[in-house]
Design a protein around this motif. Structure first.
Motif, PDB file in Angstrom:
ATOM      1  N   VAL A   1      -0.322  -8.371   3.726  1.00  0.00           N
ATOM      2  CA  VAL A   1       0.511  -8.276   2.453  1.00  0.00           C
ATOM      3  C   VAL A   1       1.933  -9.105   2.512  1.00  0.00           C
ATOM      4  O   VAL A   1       2.339  -9.527   3.621  1.00  0.00           O
ATOM      5  CB  VAL A   1       1.063  -6.872   2.214  1.00  0.00           C
ATOM      6  CG1 VAL A   1      -0.215  -5.807   1.954  1.00  0.00           C
ATOM      7  CG2 VAL A   1       1.796  -6.281   3.236  1.00  0.00           C
ATOM      8  N   PHE A   2       2.473  -9.479   1.729  1.00  0.00           N
ATOM      9  CA  PHE A   2       3.858 -10.161   1.332  1.00  0.00           C
ATOM     10  C   PHE A   2       4.881  -9.505   1.920  1.00  0.00           C
ATOM     11  O   PHE A   2       4.684  -8.059   1.939  1.00  0.00           O
ATOM     12  CB  PHE A   2       3.959 -10.636   0.224  1.00  0.00           C
ATOM     13  CG  PHE A   2       3.040 -11.663  -0.350  1.00  0.00           C
ATOM     14  CD1 PHE A   2       3.035 -12.859   0.107  1.00  0.00           C
ATOM     15  CD2 PHE A   2       2.202 -11.422  -1.328  1.00  0.00           C
ATOM     16  CE1 PHE A   2       2.324 -14.086  -0.502  1.00  0.00           C
ATOM     17  CE2 PHE A   2       1.352 -12.590  -2.049  1.00  0.00           C
ATOM     18  CZ  PHE A   2       1.469 -13.784  -1.600  1.00  0.00           C
ATOM     19  N   ASN A   3       5.829 -10.036   2.522  1.00  0.00           N
ATOM     20  CA  ASN A   3       6.853  -8.981   3.100  1.00  0.00           C
ATOM     21  C   ASN A   3       7.769  -8.552   2.031  1.00  0.00           C
ATOM     22  O   ASN A   3       8.544  -7.545   2.354  1.00  0.00           O
ATOM     23  CB  ASN A   3       7.723 -10.109   4.074  1.00  0.00           C
ATOM     24  CG  ASN A   3       7.067 -10.512   5.421  1.00  0.00           C
ATOM     25  OD1 ASN A   3       6.162  -9.576   6.032  1.00  0.00           O
ATOM     26  ND2 ASN A   3       7.008 -11.549   5.620  1.00  0.00           N
ATOM     27  N   SER A   4       7.913  -8.784   0.790  1.00  0.00           N
ATOM     28  CA  SER A   4       8.853  -8.272  -0.147  1.00  0.00           C
ATOM     29  C   SER A   4       8.075  -8.163  -1.523  1.00  0.00           C
ATOM     30  O   SER A   4       7.140  -8.869  -1.782  1.00  0.00           O
ATOM     31  CB  SER A   4      10.066  -9.435  -0.155  1.00  0.00           C
ATOM     32  OG  SER A   4       9.566 -10.507  -0.801  1.00  0.00           O
ATOM     33  N   LYS A   5       8.830  -7.411  -2.273  1.00  0.00           N
ATOM     34  CA  LYS A   5       8.503  -7.197  -3.616  1.00  0.00           C
ATOM     35  C   LYS A   5       8.597  -8.518  -4.613  1.00  0.00           C
ATOM     36  O   LYS A   5       7.790  -8.771  -5.263  1.00  0.00           O
ATOM     37  CB  LYS A   5       9.108  -6.039  -4.313  1.00  0.00           C
ATOM     38  CG  LYS A   5       8.769  -5.775  -5.747  1.00  0.00           C
ATOM     39  CD  LYS A   5       9.759  -4.820  -6.148  1.00  0.00           C
ATOM     40  CE  LYS A   5       9.328  -4.503  -7.853  1.00  0.00           C
ATOM     41  NZ  LYS A   5       9.477  -5.559  -8.688  1.00  0.00           N
ATOM     42  N   HIS A   6       9.567  -9.350  -4.137  1.00  0.00           N
ATOM     43  CA  HIS A   6       9.980 -10.548  -4.585  1.00  0.00           C
ATOM     44  C   HIS A   6       8.845 -11.609  -4.698  1.00  0.00           C
ATOM     45  O   HIS A   6       8.251 -12.049  -5.627  1.00  0.00           O
ATOM     46  CB  HIS A   6      11.229 -11.042  -4.008  1.00  0.00           C
ATOM     47  CG  HIS A   6      11.400 -12.521  -4.437  1.00  0.00           C
ATOM     48  ND1 HIS A   6      11.921 -12.893  -5.786  1.00  0.00           N
ATOM     49  CD2 HIS A   6      11.410 -13.531  -4.065  1.00  0.00           C
ATOM     50  CE1 HIS A   6      11.821 -14.102  -5.997  1.00  0.00           C
ATOM     51  NE2 HIS A   6      11.736 -14.583  -4.630  1.00  0.00           N
TER      52      HIS A   6
ATOM     53  N   TYR B   1       2.256   1.037   4.421  1.00  0.00           N
ATOM     54  CA  TYR B   1       1.393   1.593   5.216  1.00  0.00           C
ATOM     55  C   TYR B   1       0.743   0.115   5.723  1.00  0.00           C
ATOM     56  O   TYR B   1       0.491   0.163   7.006  1.00  0.00           O
ATOM     57  CB  TYR B   1       0.213   2.156   4.314  1.00  0.00           C
ATOM     58  CG  TYR B   1      -0.912   2.591   5.118  1.00  0.00           C
ATOM     59  CD1 TYR B   1      -1.263   3.527   6.161  1.00  0.00           C
ATOM     60  CD2 TYR B   1      -2.167   1.661   4.802  1.00  0.00           C
ATOM     61  CE1 TYR B   1      -2.373   3.954   6.535  1.00  0.00           C
ATOM     62  CE2 TYR B   1      -3.163   1.651   5.630  1.00  0.00           C
ATOM     63  CZ  TYR B   1      -3.480   2.896   6.313  1.00  0.00           C
ATOM     64  OH  TYR B   1      -4.754   3.319   7.065  1.00  0.00           O
ATOM     65  N   GLU B   2       0.508  -0.913   5.031  1.00  0.00           N
ATOM     66  CA  GLU B   2      -0.209  -1.958   5.596  1.00  0.00           C
ATOM     67  C   GLU B   2       0.676  -2.705   6.518  1.00  0.00           C
ATOM     68  O   GLU B   2       0.284  -3.075   7.427  1.00  0.00           O
ATOM     69  CB  GLU B   2      -0.433  -2.945   4.479  1.00  0.00           C
ATOM     70  CG  GLU B   2      -1.665  -2.291   3.343  1.00  0.00           C
ATOM     71  CD  GLU B   2      -2.962  -2.174   4.095  1.00  0.00           C
ATOM     72  OE1 GLU B   2      -3.054  -2.442   5.168  1.00  0.00           O
ATOM     73  OE2 GLU B   2      -3.998  -1.717   3.373  1.00  0.00           O
ATOM     74  N   LYS B   3       2.023  -2.739   6.452  1.00  0.00           N
ATOM     75  CA  LYS B   3       2.929  -3.358   7.305  1.00  0.00           C
ATOM     76  C   LYS B   3       3.048  -2.628   8.780  1.00  0.00           C
ATOM     77  O   LYS B   3       3.031  -3.192   9.682  1.00  0.00           O
ATOM     78  CB  LYS B   3       4.420  -3.221   6.774  1.00  0.00           C
ATOM     79  CG  LYS B   3       4.525  -4.241   5.704  1.00  0.00           C
ATOM     80  CD  LYS B   3       5.989  -4.273   5.127  1.00  0.00           C
ATOM     81  CE  LYS B   3       6.353  -5.351   4.147  1.00  0.00           C
ATOM     82  NZ  LYS B   3       7.700  -5.305   3.605  1.00  0.00           N
ATOM     83  N   ILE B   4       2.837  -1.148   8.333  1.00  0.00           N
ATOM     84  CA  ILE B   4       2.962  -0.334   9.810  1.00  0.00           C
ATOM     85  C   ILE B   4       1.582  -0.521  10.569  1.00  0.00           C
ATOM     86  O   ILE B   4       1.767  -0.519  11.901  1.00  0.00           O
ATOM     87  CB  ILE B   4       3.261   1.282   9.250  1.00  0.00           C
ATOM     88  CG1 ILE B   4       4.611   1.243   8.798  1.00  0.00           C
ATOM     89  CG2 ILE B   4       2.871   2.040  10.586  1.00  0.00           C
ATOM     90  CD1 ILE B   4       4.744   2.635   8.174  1.00  0.00           C
TER      91      ILE B   4
END
Length: 343
Positions: free
Chosen positions: A214-219, A200-203
């Motif tokens: 937010v960070f781009n990846s779960k990693h 949601y935040e990315k969109i």
């Protein structure tokens, strides 16, 4: 065709009802079985998303007050890990929350929260403010900091707030809360989670032409979570830690460092209906697990159920990967050394 649509709708409805029974504690506080709920300490949450009208917000607030009335008074000097807790979704109890008018919104939200906080204090129940989408973070954080310093609330030691590790600003937030708690002179509980609105935040950021918060990846989120764990433990006793995760690597990291620093006043929190074997194993080792336990009917709980279903089927999720036969050694690697999927 009509009959086929009817059959599909009927099947889907029953599937959803089945999952609702797995992940939702009960339909309302009136149906809450206090005796069975005492199997594990809980943080209760009234299901619902953003209120769309003042009447809806008032009803949501009323449900919180009814829940508090239903719950028994907490015993004096109980272990904090056993204290009954309630989580509040701020956008459910107040409709006027607009980032462009923060000052006014904070005042409205404080008005909506005060009756709930007063009722909780009378029964010595803990209150936790849930963190939602990034748009509301500043309003919720500012409201909490101002409200918890008001004369009637400033000495109550059972207030808390969520910090989401997928936010690039999470370490800065923790530092701010530590300074705040030191000034207030009373601990604040921080529920550290990884975050539930990543896509949601990315969109939303892409729509607005902003850099995502937010960070781009779960990693990257996994790495930041462990950094935040260490900061929280170093901030004891000003910040009281509550770690919300089902990830075995993250849990192991928490338990190793709490033992190393001989800190016992911390919480492990997991969602009702998930990771049952983990909970039992942790309890067999002497740890207390608090369950995040939603209350509500199917309709207001739909968004919550969808998030739980996505978590259970995500190809990056720890529980899913474990169920697919991925070796445990690869799942508990240090995230700084991972190249794919994180922990």
């Amino acid at each position: 065709m009509f009959h086929l649509n009817f059959i599909v709708s009927y099947v889907l409805l029953n599937v959803v009802k089945f999952f609702a029974k797995l992940f939702i504690l009960c339909e309302s506080s009136k149906k809450l079985n206090i005796k069975s709920s005492q199997f594990r300490p809980r943080t209760y949450d009234i299901l619902g998303e953003i209120a769309l009208s003042p009447a809806e917000a008032k009803e949501y607030q009323k449900q919180y007050l009814e829940l508090i009335e239903t719950l028994p008074e907490v015993m004096h000097n109980i272990d904090p890990k056993l204290r009954t807790n309630i989580s509040i979704k701020c956008s459910g109890i107040e409709t006027k929350l607009y980032p462009e008018s923060e000052e006014t919104c904070v005042q409205y939200l404080k008005e909506a929260l005060r009756p709930i906080l007063r009722s909780a204090m009378e029964k010595k129940i803990g209150i936790n403010l849930d963190m939602e989408q990034y748009d509301l973070k500043s309003i919720i954080s500012r409201t909490a900091k101002e409200l918890f310093l008001e004369e009637e609330f400033k000495r109550y030691p059972h207030f808390g707030i969520v910090v989401q590790s997928y936010l690039k600003s999470s370490k800065e937030e923790l530092f701010g809360w530590k300074e705040y708690a030191m000034t207030r002179g009373v601990p604040i509980t921080i529920r550290l989670v990884k975050g539930a609105y990543l896509e949601y935040e990315k969109i939303k950021s892409e729509e607005r032409g902003w850099d995502p918060p937010v960070f781009n990846s779960k990693h990257e989120t996994d790495i930041k979570f462990e950094e935040n764990v260490l900061f929280l433990l170093e901030s004891f006793p000003y910040l009281r830690s509550a770690f919300g995760t089902h990830n075995l690597r993250s849990l192991s990291f928490v338990l190793y460092h709490t033992n190393k620093k001989t800190i016992t006043d911390f919480e492990i929190q997991m969602l009702f209906g998930m990771a049952g074997k983990y909970k039992l194993r942790l309890e067999s080792l002497g740890y207390i697990v608090r369950e995040y336990s939603p209350i509500g009917s199917l309709l207001p709980g739909m968004a919550y159920l969808i998030r739980r279903l996505l978590e259970n089927t995500s190809n990056q999720g720890f529980l899913y990967q474990l169920s697919q036969g991925k070796k445990i050694d690869s799942l508990v690697k240090n995230p700084n050394k991972e190249t794919q999927y994180g922990i």
